[in-house]
Write a protein that holds these residues in place. Structure first.
Motif, PDB file in Angstrom:
ATOM      1  N   HIS A  68       0.808  -1.235   0.000  1.00 48.85           N
ATOM      2  CA  HIS A  68       0.000   0.000   0.000  1.00 48.85           C
ATOM      3  C   HIS A  68       0.839   1.281   0.000  1.00 48.85           C
ATOM      4  N   ALA A  69       2.108   1.155   0.379  1.00 45.75           N
ATOM      5  CA  ALA A  69       2.949   2.354   0.483  1.00 45.75           C
ATOM      6  C   ALA A  69       4.020   2.304  -0.600  1.00 45.75           C
ATOM      7  N   ASP A  70       4.616   3.477  -0.876  1.00 45.62           N
ATOM      8  CA  ASP A  70       5.717   3.484  -1.843  1.00 45.62           C
ATOM      9  C   ASP A  70       6.998   2.993  -1.190  1.00 45.62           C
ATOM     10  N   GLY A  71       7.083   3.187   0.120  1.00 45.75           N
ATOM     11  CA  GLY A  71       8.263   2.709   0.836  1.00 45.75           C
ATOM     12  C   GLY A  71       7.923   2.509   2.303  1.00 45.75           C
ATOM     13  N   VAL A  72       8.701   1.680   2.979  1.00 41.67           N
ATOM     14  CA  VAL A  72       8.488   1.490   4.418  1.00 41.67           C
ATOM     15  C   VAL A  72       9.829   1.538   5.129  1.00 41.67           C
ATOM     16  N   CYS A  73       9.768   1.956   6.389  1.00 44.83           N
ATOM     17  CA  CYS A  73      10.956   1.939   7.239  1.00 44.83           C
ATOM     18  C   CYS A  73      10.813   0.688   8.107  1.00 44.83           C
ATOM     19  N   PHE A  74      11.683  -0.311   7.884  1.00 38.79           N
ATOM     20  CA  PHE A  74      11.466  -1.601   8.538  1.00 38.79           C
ATOM     21  C   PHE A  74      12.295  -1.790   9.804  1.00 38.79           C
ATOM     22  N   SER A  75      12.955  -0.729  10.255  1.00 37.44           N
ATOM     23  CA  SER A  75      13.725  -0.821  11.500  1.00 37.44           C
ATOM     24  C   SER A  75      13.639   0.553  12.156  1.00 37.44           C
ATOM     25  N   GLU A  76      14.592   0.892  12.999  1.00 37.89           N
ATOM     26  CA  GLU A  76      14.513   2.215  13.628  1.00 37.89           C
ATOM     27  C   GLU A  76      14.591   3.307  12.555  1.00 37.89           C
ATOM     28  N   TYR A 110      17.174   7.682  -3.523  1.00 36.63           N
ATOM     29  CA  TYR A 110      16.466   7.520  -2.238  1.00 36.63           C
ATOM     30  C   TYR A 110      15.976   6.089  -2.035  1.00 36.63           C
ATOM     31  N   GLN A 111      15.848   5.381  -3.141  1.00 36.97           N
ATOM     32  CA  GLN A 111      15.374   3.990  -2.988  1.00 36.97           C
ATOM     33  C   GLN A 111      16.473   3.050  -2.494  1.00 36.97           C
ATOM     34  N   ALA A 112      17.651   3.625  -2.226  1.00 37.33           N
ATOM     35  CA  ALA A 112      18.736   2.808  -1.662  1.00 37.33           C
ATOM     36  C   ALA A 112      18.923   3.116  -0.172  1.00 37.33           C
ATOM     37  N   THR A 113      17.995   3.870   0.424  1.00 37.48           N
ATOM     38  CA  THR A 113      18.171   4.278   1.828  1.00 37.48           C
ATOM     39  C   THR A 113      18.185   3.065   2.758  1.00 37.48           C
ATOM     40  N   PRO A 114      19.247   2.910   3.580  1.00 41.33           N
ATOM     41  CA  PRO A 114      19.274   1.801   4.541  1.00 41.33           C
ATOM     42  C   PRO A 114      18.097   1.867   5.513  1.00 41.33           C
ATOM     43  N   ASN A 115      17.717   0.733   6.037  1.00 45.63           N
ATOM     44  CA  ASN A 115      16.569   0.576   6.953  1.00 45.63           C
ATOM     45  C   ASN A 115      15.233   0.772   6.247  1.00 45.63           C
ATOM     46  N   ALA A 141      20.076  -3.308   6.606  1.00 47.85           N
ATOM     47  CA  ALA A 141      19.617  -2.807   7.911  1.00 47.85           C
ATOM     48  C   ALA A 141      20.808  -2.200   8.640  1.00 47.85           C
ATOM     49  N   LEU A 142      20.614  -0.973   9.125  1.00 45.80           N
ATOM     50  CA  LEU A 142      21.663  -0.357   9.951  1.00 45.80           C
ATOM     51  C   LEU A 142      21.633  -1.044  11.315  1.00 45.80           C
ATOM     52  N   GLY A 143      22.722  -1.040  12.037  1.00 39.58           N
ATOM     53  CA  GLY A 143      22.720  -1.637  13.383  1.00 39.58           C
ATOM     54  C   GLY A 143      21.821  -0.841  14.318  1.00 39.58           C
ATOM     55  N   PRO A 144      21.614  -1.341  15.537  1.00 39.08           N
ATOM     56  CA  PRO A 144      20.775  -0.616  16.498  1.00 39.08           C
ATOM     57  C   PRO A 144      21.296   0.804  16.726  1.00 39.08           C
ATOM     58  N   PHE A 145      20.370   1.732  16.873  1.00 36.43           N
ATOM     59  CA  PHE A 145      20.734   3.138  17.100  1.00 36.43           C
ATOM     60  C   PHE A 145      21.099   3.322  18.578  1.00 36.43           C
ATOM     61  N   HIS A 146      22.312   3.831  18.839  1.00 31.37           N
ATOM     62  CA  HIS A 146      22.767   3.864  20.233  1.00 31.37           C
ATOM     63  C   HIS A 146      22.681   5.222  20.907  1.00 31.37           C
ATOM     64  N   ASP A 147      22.861   6.298  20.142  1.00 33.07           N
ATOM     65  CA  ASP A 147      23.028   7.596  20.812  1.00 33.07           C
ATOM     66  C   ASP A 147      21.660   8.209  21.134  1.00 33.07           C
ATOM     67  N   SER A 170      10.952  -9.652  18.403  1.00 33.10           N
ATOM     68  CA  SER A 170      11.576 -10.766  17.701  1.00 33.10           C
ATOM     69  C   SER A 170      12.105 -10.335  16.328  1.00 33.10           C
ATOM     70  N   ARG A 171      11.527  -9.270  15.786  1.00 30.69           N
ATOM     71  CA  ARG A 171      12.015  -8.815  14.487  1.00 30.69           C
ATOM     72  C   ARG A 171      13.418  -8.236  14.614  1.00 30.69           C
ATOM     73  N   TYR A 172      13.642  -7.490  15.698  1.00 33.73           N
ATOM     74  CA  TYR A 172      14.993  -6.951  15.896  1.00 33.73           C
ATOM     75  C   TYR A 172      15.972  -8.099  16.137  1.00 33.73           C
ATOM     76  N   ILE A 173      15.481  -9.116  16.862  1.00 32.19           N
ATOM     77  CA  ILE A 173      16.358 -10.264  17.130  1.00 32.19           C
ATOM     78  C   ILE A 173      16.694 -10.965  15.809  1.00 32.19           C
ATOM     79  N   ALA A 174      15.690 -11.071  14.932  1.00 29.23           N
ATOM     80  CA  ALA A 174      15.947 -11.704  13.636  1.00 29.23           C
ATOM     81  C   ALA A 174      16.985 -10.891  12.843  1.00 29.23           C
ATOM     82  N   MET A 175      16.926  -9.563  12.968  1.00 26.82           N
ATOM     83  CA  MET A 175      17.852  -8.734  12.183  1.00 26.82           C
ATOM     84  C   MET A 175      19.247  -8.694  12.800  1.00 26.82           C
ATOM     85  N   PHE A 176      19.279  -8.597  14.159  1.00 28.90           N
ATOM     86  CA  PHE A 176      20.584  -8.320  14.805  1.00 28.90           C
ATOM     87  C   PHE A 176      21.027  -9.403  15.791  1.00 28.90           C
TER      88      PHE A 176
END
Ligand code: B12
Ligand code: SF4
Length: 486
Positions: free
Chosen positions: A107-115, A133-138, A152-158, A219-225
């Motif tokens: 339904h969308a043109d793009g989705v953000c699948f992580s943070e 823009y279609q190469a944007t990580p996450n 997928a970028l790693g977990p955001f820490h700061d 569990s999705r974050y666990i699957a990714m990282f």
């Protein structure tokens, strides 16, 4: 860039979408936020979406913040935007997109699948500068019907570098039949909620969780990282944000810290928080804890600082279900012990202890359900219980199991039902034992003072002969009774 954020969840959330809006404002973009914040009916009429036209006419990007339970609404509003503003990209983000990016991409043109903290700014920079823009990580994109899923970028820490949640009402709206500019009064009534029915300022002071419960989005974050790294905001940052929001909007009666487990923090940090909170914020507040990390020496400074609400997940009284179905490494015994340890605070310190249970789980046997009933029966009357209905959220291991077992359909929208009671019927456990739990919950809520006297009768109802007789009840009757007991 002129952007509109449409939050489709049934409340004026204090979640990632307010953070994304704040990040975009800090980067110099103009953003208005529309909350489709009514709980039901889920569907919005086209006439209601037409109210968005003046805002949509001006924007170059539409963002939609999506929880799975409200995905239908996100689909509707996205279809409307696509039909009325051809060429304006519609980008989804939020828990639903972390769960199942591919569903969003229908339904969308793009989705953000992580943070989204880094991704959304990166995406807009690329979009504005004519970059790829279609190469944007996450993020993942719908490119001529094909799904392009980027790294997928790693977990955001700061976390401390993030701006405060966007609570500037200027440019915020509520859409419910009409588009209403947000006011303090609208927000106040929208944020008044369970369990005190007073306006609650939700905040989240950490990300990540040490557990791997099979029904949880984590569990999705666990699957990714491989793990869901715990990251915390510093105490000065938390206090700074609370003071900022409370000084801007003096409409809140309570602060609720939504972290999955506030006690993942070391004791020294909890003590530092308690001292500063009491001095600089001072409102009654609530936290969620886990039986594994519960310690009295973490509770006491917080009680002194105004802690009035503790929420804890029990989920089931059956260790088998915790181990074999929920993959939840928290024992029933340690949960009982934590509850007993908190018992004295209820009377002495005015603490409200709220315990969460999950029922209507097709993987439970009658004996499992009775163990939950027994667990609840033994609880002191002053402890409040929440009884949720198991929801299979796509993207979780439990959803995959239920799909393989033919319990849910891949795209069945009702699978994403609200897990809190909302007039929905029992689906999987239309049986006597489940009715007993619902009856007990109702008696505890409505007849708290008399619950002690009712316990012998409840024990009788759960006895072998009564269960045998109860097993003869037709499922249609159980279903009807279940509805009545909600
Ligand atoms: C605290 C909490 C609550 C609190 C407060 C919610 C709030 N903050 O307003 C309460 C108790 C009210 C609540 C209620 C509900 N919750 Co809740 N909640 C949480 C919890 C523990 C933290 C949420 C949070 O603030 N996280 C921190 C923020 C920063 O993360 P975030 O919102 O995901 O945002 C990031 C990304 O998703 C992304 N992002 C977010 N929005 C957008 C938008 C765009 C356009 C983009 C590009 C990116 C983007 O960027 C953000 C920053 O990195 C989560 C579990 C979790 N750990 O996330 C469950 C969780 C989000 N809740 C969940 C659910 C189901 C609900 C309810 C729908 C339950 C119900 N049926 O009533 C309600 C509805 C909530 C609503 N907003 O309408 C589920 C969602 C599952 C799903 N697939 O949708 C979760 C994941 C728990 C679970 N079961 O797995 N919740
Ligand atoms: S403890 Fe809560 S947040 Fe953590 S994995 Fe389990 S359900 Fe999810």
């Amino acid at each position: 860039m002129k952007i509109i954020m449409i939050n489709v969840s049934g409340r004026m959330s204090s979640d990632g979408s307010r953070l994304i809006a704040a990040l975009l404002k800090r980067a110099g973009h103009q953003i208005s936020t529309v909350f489709l914040a009514r709980r039901e009916p889920l569907d919005y009429a086209e006439k209601e979406f037409m109210e968005l036209d003046p805002l949509l006419r001006e924007v170059q990007l539409v963002l939609v913040a999506v929880y799975t339970s409200y995905a239908v609404r996100a689909e509707q509003v996205s279809n409307y935007v696509h039909a009325t503003c051809p060429g304006v990209p519609v980008i989804w983000g939020g828990p639903h997109c972390i769960s199942v990016p591919e569903l969003g991409l229908a339904h969308a043109d793009g989705v953000c699948f992580s943070e989204g903290d880094v991704a959304i700014l990166d995406f807009i920079d690329r979009l504005e500068s004519g970059g790829d823009y279609q190469a944007t990580p996450n993020m993942a994109f719908n490119v001529d019907g094909d799904h392009v899923v980027n790294e997928a970028l790693g977990p955001f820490h700061d976390l401390d570098s993030l701006p405060f949640y966007d609570y500037d009402l200027d440019g915020q709206y509520l859409l419910d039949q009409h588009l209403l500019p947000m006011t303090r009064e609208l927000l106040r009534s929208g944020l008044a909620g369970y369990p005190f029915d007073r306006p609650i300022l939700y905040t989240v002071t950490s990300r990540g969780c040490p557990h791997k419960c099979s029904y949880c989005n984590n569990s999705r974050y666990i699957a990714m990282f491989k793990s869901n790294a715990i990251r915390t905001y510093s105490v000065p940052r938390i206090i700074g944000e609370l003071k900022y929001i409370l000084n801007t909007l003096d409409i809140f009666d309570l602060v609720a810290i939504g972290d999955d487990d506030f006690f993942v923090r070391p004791t020294a940090e909890i003590e530092e928080f308690a001292v500063r909170y009491k001095k600089e914020v001072g409102l009654p507040f609530g936290i969620a804890v886990s039986a594994n990390t519960f310690r009295k020496n973490k509770m006491e400074p917080l009680l002194d600082a105004g802690l009035k609400l503790v929420q804890m997940g029990v989920q089931t009284g059956s260790q088998r279900v915790l181990d074999e179905v929920f993959n939840r490494k928290i024992s029933v015994d340690s949960t009982r012990k934590a509850i007993a340890d908190m018992g004295p605070y209820i009377e002495e310190r005015g603490l409200l202890l709220l315990l969460d249970f999950i029922i209507d789980n097709p993987y439970e046997t009658g004996d499992d359900i009775v163990q939950t009933f027994d667990f609840i029966l033994r609880l002191p009357p002053d402890i409040r219980i929440n009884v949720f209905f198991l929801t299979f959220f796509p993207g979780t291991p439990l959803f995959d199991r239920a799909l393989a077992d033919g319990i849910v359909d891949d795209m069945e929208k009702l699978s994403f039902r609200f897990y809190a009671s909302s007039g929905l019927a029992l689906r999987y456990q239309k049986n006597y034992e489940t009715l007993l739990i619902m009856l007990l919950k109702r008696l505890r809520t409505r007849h708290k003072k008399r619950i002690g006297a009712l316990i012998p009768a409840m024990r009788l109802l759960r006895s072998g002969p009564m269960r045998a007789a109860g097993s003869l009840l037709p499922t249609s009757l159980c279903s009807r009774l279940g509805k009545m007991l909600q």
